[in-house]
Enzyme design. Structure first.
Site, PDB file in Angstrom:
ATOM      1  N   GLY A  30      20.835 -25.365 -28.142  1.00 23.15           N
ATOM      2  CA  GLY A  30      19.544 -25.463 -27.472  1.00 23.15           C
ATOM      3  C   GLY A  30      19.501 -24.556 -26.256  1.00 23.15           C
ATOM      4  O   GLY A  30      20.312 -23.645 -26.101  1.00 23.15           O
ATOM      5  N   PRO A  34      15.660 -15.361 -25.443  1.00 17.06           N
ATOM      6  CA  PRO A  34      15.469 -14.196 -26.323  1.00 17.06           C
ATOM      7  C   PRO A  34      16.709 -13.775 -27.103  1.00 17.06           C
ATOM      8  O   PRO A  34      16.577 -13.164 -28.165  1.00 17.06           O
ATOM      9  CB  PRO A  34      15.024 -13.099 -25.349  1.00 17.06           C
ATOM     10  CG  PRO A  34      14.307 -13.834 -24.265  1.00 17.06           C
ATOM     11  CD  PRO A  34      15.088 -15.111 -24.087  1.00 17.06           C
ATOM     12  N   HIS A  36      18.828 -15.868 -28.586  1.00 16.23           N
ATOM     13  CA  HIS A  36      18.766 -16.687 -29.799  1.00 16.23           C
ATOM     14  C   HIS A  36      17.662 -16.181 -30.724  1.00 16.23           C
ATOM     15  O   HIS A  36      17.843 -16.113 -31.948  1.00 16.23           O
ATOM     16  CB  HIS A  36      18.482 -18.155 -29.446  1.00 16.23           C
ATOM     17  CG  HIS A  36      19.582 -18.841 -28.701  1.00 16.23           C
ATOM     18  ND1 HIS A  36      19.455 -19.222 -27.382  1.00 16.23           N
ATOM     19  CD2 HIS A  36      20.824 -19.224 -29.081  1.00 16.23           C
ATOM     20  CE1 HIS A  36      20.567 -19.822 -26.987  1.00 16.23           C
ATOM     21  NE2 HIS A  36      21.422 -19.826 -27.994  1.00 16.23           N
ATOM     22  N   GLU A 154      27.393 -11.905 -30.685  1.00 11.06           N
ATOM     23  CA  GLU A 154      28.628 -11.285 -30.199  1.00 11.06           C
ATOM     24  C   GLU A 154      28.851 -11.535 -28.713  1.00 11.06           C
ATOM     25  O   GLU A 154      29.916 -11.200 -28.195  1.00 11.06           O
ATOM     26  CB  GLU A 154      28.604  -9.782 -30.489  1.00 11.06           C
ATOM     27  CG  GLU A 154      28.706  -9.472 -31.980  1.00 11.06           C
ATOM     28  CD  GLU A 154      28.602  -7.997 -32.300  1.00 11.06           C
ATOM     29  OE1 GLU A 154      28.372  -7.200 -31.361  1.00 11.06           O
ATOM     30  OE2 GLU A 154      28.732  -7.628 -33.478  1.00 11.06           O
ATOM     31  N   SER A 191      21.601 -15.987 -21.375  1.00  9.68           N
ATOM     32  CA  SER A 191      22.466 -17.158 -21.507  1.00  9.68           C
ATOM     33  C   SER A 191      21.665 -18.388 -21.115  1.00  9.68           C
ATOM     34  O   SER A 191      20.818 -18.328 -20.210  1.00  9.68           O
ATOM     35  CB  SER A 191      23.693 -17.035 -20.597  1.00  9.68           C
ATOM     36  OG  SER A 191      24.396 -18.267 -20.512  1.00  9.68           O
TER      37      SER A 191
END
Length: 516
Positions: A30, A34, A36, A154, A191
């Site tokens: 969750g 951006p 994700h 990554e 993050s």
């Protein structure tokens, strides 16, 4: 398709049973951003057919948080996350409670223990048991969902390496696809924890991506990265260093061998917020070496691989065939090394192409692309290729072509003699019987006659013997090459396998897959 949000295993399983579709799975905790969304968008772009579903999970996994970490504080907003996921292309969201993932509690289930050689590097050195928790929950989620593909970022590079190793050792039949770290306009890596930063902390934290970017720029200019200088920059901006290292990207151990792909990895604390970032260091673009015996399908597959990934394609076998054709067409004795040297000394050998598919080889401005595939050239090429002058001449030409990288080359001694420092080495092979069948099809397609498949198989075995026993650059598998036996595989199967191997060694950040 109606977009769905599921919270129980029963709801999810009922829905999956109705779809009859392959699942592309993107696990998250969750706090979507951006980065994700990029994973979801890329997964959607790279669907291989319409019968695939993108499922995003949202589960804050308590097993990967140590005591005193931010488990309770971690961002949770299912409505916002769902909106971001669906807008990026997700088909469904699974947001289970703890008891759905671990019925009866985590102590009722097996736990994965990551090898300490991987866990105790970088993030795992400070976060005891963190990656054990990650690996355990991934196995639980995979067991419940049974996806065909797992999509990961990554940015969490250590996590990606550990999960790849886990799947490899347990022979889990799920393809792992990874995509590069995404950043905002200032270069700051996205993050979920960025939301913890105050305005003043965000200003200080900007020195993290800035320093990494500057270090990579200096490295690309041939300069040595000064870790002490980077550390002082962080100190000036009130960032507490957890680690600042140049490591091997696969063992995650510190390295001084900067001639190979390396990782500049950083973790800092800005106030109470832990931030990680990295950049890959590489002196040139990747070089891929594909070796193997005659008739293994190297040319066809390597050409397709180059086209798919945007590499220059170097067919070294065609170069030896072109030289052989020149010798035959000038009626030169293949054992007359003086005459061979004289004719090659002033010869011009080059590739010309308007596309990967239409690559042609010319010698002295003569297009010999089809001529070099004749049985006569095939029967003599091994005799010519074993001559020292010929090999030295063509090896030099090949190395000049590959000087800047960005190239995939195929032949018999690419990984051992031409590009011994190649970033990925593949030994592509097949049984003599399989190769004889392929050779027969190729000859038939080109309009050449042949006696029998049995005779072709005999010729192939003789060619293997000559190539393997020659004194100069013999055919052999490089010590660090990955062997791929292609019996029973079609071109598409081999290509997929090659791309999977390539991506396990070369990150998207280093060499992005071109858009189709």
């Amino acid at each position: 398709m109606v977009r769905k949000i599921f919270q129980t295993n029963a709801e999810l399983k009922d829905w999956l049973s109705e779809q009859n579709s392959a699942i592309i799975f993107i696990p998250t905790m969750g706090g979507l951003h951006p980065g994700h969304q990029y994973l979801i968008q890329k997964a959607k772009e790279r669907k291989t057919n319409t019968n695939q579903i993108i499922l995003v999970s949202i589960f804050v996994n308590p097993l990967q948080f140590s005591k005193g970490e931010d488990f309770k504080k971690y961002p949770r907003n299912i409505n916002r996350d769902a909106e971001l996921a669906f807008s990026a292309g997700a088909d469904a969201i699974w947001a289970p409670d703890y008891d759905e993932v671990f019925p009866g509690g985590a102590d009722s289930h097996f736990k994965i223990e990551v090898p300490k050689t991987l866990h105790n590097q970088l993030c795992g050195a400070e976060r005891k048991g963190h990656f054990d928790g990650v690996a355990t929950v991934i196995i639980r989620l995979i067991k419940i969902i049974k996806p065909k593909k797992l999509v990961l970022g990554e940015k969490d590079w250590q996590q990606l390496i550990i999960i790849r190793k886990l799947f490899q050792e347990l022979s889990i039949p799920v393809k792992i696809e990874s995509y590069s770290t995404q950043r905002d306009q200032s270069g700051f890596a996205y993050s979920s924890r960025n939301s913890y930063l105050s305005d003043s902390e965000r200003v200080n934290a900007q020195s993290l991506p800035n320093a990494i970017k500057e270090a990579k720029t200096e490295f690309d200019k041939g300069k040595v990265i000064n870790l002490t200088k980077i550390a002082s920059i962080f100190k000036e901006n009130n960032l507490k260093i957890e680690y600042l290292k140049i490591v091997d990207p696969f063992s995650l151990k510190e390295t001084e061998n900067i001639n190979r792909l390396c990782l500049l990895a950083v973790a800092v604390k800005c106030g109470s917020t832990r931030l990680i970032d990295h950049t890959f260091l590489m002196h040139r673009k990747p070089i891929i070496a594909i070796d193997g015996p005659a008739g293994a399908g190297k040319s066809t597959v390597t050409k397709a691989f180059a086209k798919k990934l945007g590499f220059i394609y170097l067919d070294t076998g065609a170069m030896y065939r072109a030289v052989t054709w020149l010798i035959i067409s000038n009626s030169i004795d293949p054992n007359d090394q003086v005459e061979i040297k004289n004719i090659l000394k002033d010869s011009k050998l080059e590739f010309k192409s308007s596309s990967f598919v239409e690559q042609k080889i010319f010698i002295n401005n003569i297009d010999v692309t089809e001529k070099i595939r004749s049985p006569k050239v095939t029967s003599m090429v091994s005799e010519i290729a074993k001559q020292q002058f010929v090999r030295e001449l063509l090896t030099r030409k090949q190395q000049v072509i590959g000087n800047n990288g960005g190239l995939v080359a195929e032949g018999r001694d690419i990984g051992t003699a031409v590009f011994p420092d190649a970033d990925l080495k593949i030994f592509l092979t097949a049984s003599p019987t399989e190769r004889a069948k392929r050779r027969a099809l190729d000859l038939h397609k080109r309009g050449y006659e042949f006696s029998s498949i049995e005779d072709l198989e005999k010729e192939i075995k003789e060619r293997d013997k000559k190539d393997s026993e020659r004194k100069i650059a013999p055919l052999k598998k490089a010590q660090d090459a990955i062997e791929l036996v292609t019996d029973g595989m079609n071109i598409e199967d081999v290509l997929k396998e090659l791309i999977d191997i390539f991506r396990s060694k070369i990150p998207e950040e280093v060499w992005p897959t071109p858009n189709s």
